[in-house]
Design a protein around this motif. Structure first.
Motif, short mmCIF file in Angstrom:
data_model
loop_
_atom_site.label_atom_id
_atom_site.label_comp_id
_atom_site.label_asym_id
_atom_site.label_seq_id
_atom_site.Cartn_x
_atom_site.Cartn_y
_atom_site.Cartn_z
N MET A 1 9.93 -20.62 -60.48
CA MET A 1 10.92 -19.59 -60.84
C MET A 1 10.80 -18.35 -59.94
N LEU A 2 9.56 -17.78 -59.94
CA LEU A 2 9.30 -16.60 -59.10
C LEU A 2 8.03 -16.85 -58.28
N GLU A 3 8.12 -16.53 -57.01
CA GLU A 3 6.95 -16.75 -56.16
C GLU A 3 6.77 -15.58 -55.18
N PHE A 4 5.57 -15.01 -55.18
CA PHE A 4 5.20 -13.99 -54.19
C PHE A 4 4.34 -14.69 -53.15
N LYS A 5 4.73 -14.58 -51.88
CA LYS A 5 3.95 -15.23 -50.82
C LYS A 5 3.42 -14.17 -49.87
N ASN A 6 2.13 -13.89 -49.99
CA ASN A 6 1.44 -12.93 -49.09
C ASN A 6 2.22 -11.62 -48.92
N VAL A 7 2.59 -11.02 -50.02
CA VAL A 7 3.40 -9.80 -49.95
C VAL A 7 2.51 -8.56 -49.79
N SER A 8 2.84 -7.75 -48.79
CA SER A 8 2.17 -6.46 -48.60
C SER A 8 3.21 -5.37 -48.71
N PHE A 9 2.79 -4.23 -49.26
CA PHE A 9 3.74 -3.13 -49.42
C PHE A 9 3.01 -1.79 -49.45
N ASN B 1 -1.23 -8.76 -49.14
CA ASN B 1 -1.26 -10.24 -49.18
C ASN B 1 -1.29 -10.78 -50.61
N LEU B 2 -0.47 -10.24 -51.45
CA LEU B 2 -0.44 -10.67 -52.85
C LEU B 2 0.40 -11.94 -52.99
N SER B 3 -0.19 -12.92 -53.61
CA SER B 3 0.53 -14.17 -53.88
C SER B 3 0.36 -14.53 -55.35
N PHE B 4 1.43 -14.91 -55.98
CA PHE B 4 1.33 -15.43 -57.35
C PHE B 4 2.62 -16.19 -57.68
N THR B 5 2.55 -16.97 -58.74
CA THR B 5 3.71 -17.78 -59.13
C THR B 5 3.97 -17.61 -60.62
N VAL B 6 5.23 -17.56 -60.99
CA VAL B 6 5.60 -17.54 -62.41
C VAL B 6 6.50 -18.76 -62.64
N ASP B 7 6.13 -19.58 -63.62
CA ASP B 7 6.93 -20.78 -63.89
C ASP B 7 8.06 -20.48 -64.86
N ILE C 1 9.40 -12.97 -51.06
CA ILE C 1 9.54 -13.12 -52.51
C ILE C 1 10.67 -14.12 -52.76
N LEU C 2 10.35 -15.18 -53.51
CA LEU C 2 11.35 -16.22 -53.76
C LEU C 2 11.67 -16.30 -55.25
N VAL C 3 12.94 -16.46 -55.56
CA VAL C 3 13.34 -16.74 -56.94
C VAL C 3 14.13 -18.05 -56.89
N ASN C 4 13.69 -18.99 -57.68
CA ASN C 4 14.26 -20.36 -57.66
C ASN C 4 14.24 -20.96 -56.25
N GLY C 5 13.18 -20.64 -55.52
CA GLY C 5 13.00 -21.22 -54.19
C GLY C 5 13.80 -20.56 -53.09
#
Lengths: 247, 250
Positions: free
Chosen positions: B1-9, B21-27, B60-64
């Motif tokens: 559903m939601l995916e953070f891929k190595n996000v820096s801010f 470099n934050l990465s996490f996934t929400v199903d 940042i991906l939502v639904n891929g």
């Protein structure tokens, strides 16, 4: 109604004081009494109400409408673009440093005794509070609400129509309430400085005849008209902005 | 559903990074709370998902699909209800649909259904000033649901409410999310609230945020308020508070 009682009492006291002082001085060509002014107003009713008032009101109305359109247009474009804001804002403020009474005769030279010389003076005095107050209304928009709209996919147009415009509505009404008396003053000044009709012109004519009450009568009429118009705007404002209590 | 891929801010005005470099996934269907001390970057994560801030690095991906390539993928409910004072409750909850250019009849139909569901039908023509804090939050929630997005971002929505209203709204929120089958990311300071509402809790313990410490809440979907007194839940609560304290002192 009840909250107006102190103002009414104060007004009556001031009028009584004026009446007393004017009676003591006893020089109606310099300081007529309020009673003498009302009598003169009645004596001159035909010319004041049927000739001079319509002339002044057409200048006022035209000047006010153009000022509202111009003021809102300036506020919108300044809000839309920072560069336009930086360019326009100082010019708008500088326009208010122009001594109107000094420049008004020039307008008469440019436009003659037509309505436009007077309308121009009215616009010069009136557009400023409208532009600045409405612009402040746009700038006062809640950043959080704007961001919420952005998360819904709102365009700049959506943000303007659904957020900035309604949020600036109280500012718009405040601006109009300021602009009405100013536009009347503007029209009267312009008529004093060069006109062939209107309450300002009539007041000046009475001055040359040393008719003190005749000078005051059109001024009183102008004040009453301004108060009535502002009162109507207040009623409209309360009808349109029902949600105001929250602000 | 939601995916953070190595996000820096990093915020422009700051000289330190908020996320690295934050990465996490929400199903899909998850209810996840993010907890951490004030200013740790919880709301920044939401601002990035919403597209209000742009990641320096990562995706940042939502639904891929990258969020930069789509609109209306998440529904945001802020801490303040942010109901527009000049709009009636019905007009307020239709706001997102208006922006999506839905037809008047469609908006009215959905608004009617939702207002009845959140118990505000009788207040549809009232202004926000006429509603209590709890009612306003329900209206704000209705507006969020009506945006039609499956991913909901709730940023401390109950923090300004009194404790009784808060408790009843928490229970109500659980029911609503289940009913609408939404994926929820919920930011809160309140550890007990996070445990009661979530399937999982993301704990922020470092700065810049490089990872979320993931804690699974051992409660079923049919949880009750009394479950909060269970030994394992009390223990979990204590351990989370300890973690946050340690981080605060660090």
């Amino acid at each position: 109604m009840r909250k107006n009682i102190p103002a009414l009492i104060l007004a009556i006291c001031l009028l009584a004081l004026w009446q007393g002082i004017a009676m003591i001085i006893n020089a109606p060509y310099i300081l007529p009494t309020p009673v003498q002014i009302i009598i003169r107003l009645w004596e001159l009713r035909e010319t004041l109400f049927l000739v001079q008032l319509p002339a002044t009101m057409s200048v006022t109305a035209l000047g006010l409408v153009i000022s509202i359109v111009l003021g809102i247009f300036l506020a919108v474009i300044m809000d839309m673009n920072k560069m336009i804001e930086n360019a326009l804002y100082p010019v708008i403020v500088a326009s208010q440093t122009i001594p109107t009474t000094a420049i008004a005769p020039l307008f008469v030279l440019w436009f003659g005794y037509s309505i436009w010389s007077k309308v121009l003076v009215t616009i010069l005095i009136t557009f400023f509070p409208i532009a600045i107050t409405v612009y402040d209304g746009f700038k006062g928009t809640s950043r959080e609400m704007e961001e919420l709209l952005i998360t819904y996919g709102a365009t700049k147009k959506d943000i303007f129509l659904k957020l900035k415009m309604p949020q600036a509505l109280p500012n718009f009404f405040s601006a109009i309430k300021m602009a009405v008396p100013l536009s009347i003053i503007g029209a009267a000044i312009a008529e004093w400085l060069g006109a062939q009709s209107g309450l300002g012109y009539f007041s000046k004519r009475m001055m040359t005849q040393l008719d003190g009450a005749g000078v005051f009568a059109p001024v009183v009429l102008l004040s009453v008209v301004a108060m009535i118009i502002v009162g109507i705007i207040n009623i409209l404002e309360n009808k349109i902005i029902k949600w105001r209590k929250e602000l | 559903m939601l995916e953070f891929k190595n996000v820096s801010f990093k915020y422009d005005e700051d000289d330190y990074k908020m996320l690295e470099n934050l990465s996490f996934t929400v199903d899909e269907g998850d209810f996840i709370s993010i907890i951490g001390k004030s200013g740790c970057g919880k709301s920044t994560v939401f601002r990035l998902i919403n597209g209000l801030e742009k990641a320096e690095k990562g995706e940042i991906l939502v639904n891929g699909i990258s969020i930069e390539k789509q609109k209306n993928y998440s529904a945001y409910m802020p801490q303040k209800d942010l109901l527009f004072p000049w709009r009636t409750i019905e007009q307020n909850i239709c706001l997102s649909m208006e922006i999506q250019k839905k037809s008047r009849s469609q908006m009215h139909e959905k608004a009617e259904e939702m207002l009845k569901e959140v118990g505000l039908w009788d207040y549809r023509n009232k202004y926000p000033k006429d509603l209590s804090g709890g009612m306003r939050q329900r209206a704000s929630f209705a507006r969020t649901i009506l945006s039609g997005c499956n991913l909901m971002l709730l940023d401390e929505p109950f923090s300004a409410l009194d404790s009784l209203t808060k408790i009843s709204l928490q229970e109500w929120l659980l029911e609503e999310c289940k009913k609408h089958n939404k994926t929820v990311l919920f930011v809160t300071h309140d550890v007990e609230e996070a445990i009661f509402l979530s399937k999982k809790i993301f704990v922020i313990t470092d700065r810049p945020v490089t990872h979320f410490e993931e804690v699974v809440v051992p409660l079923s979907d049919e949880r009750k308020r009394e479950d909060m007194k269970r030994g394992d839940i009390v223990e979990l609560k204590e351990s989370l508070i300890k973690k946050l304290r340690q981080e605060g002192e660090a």
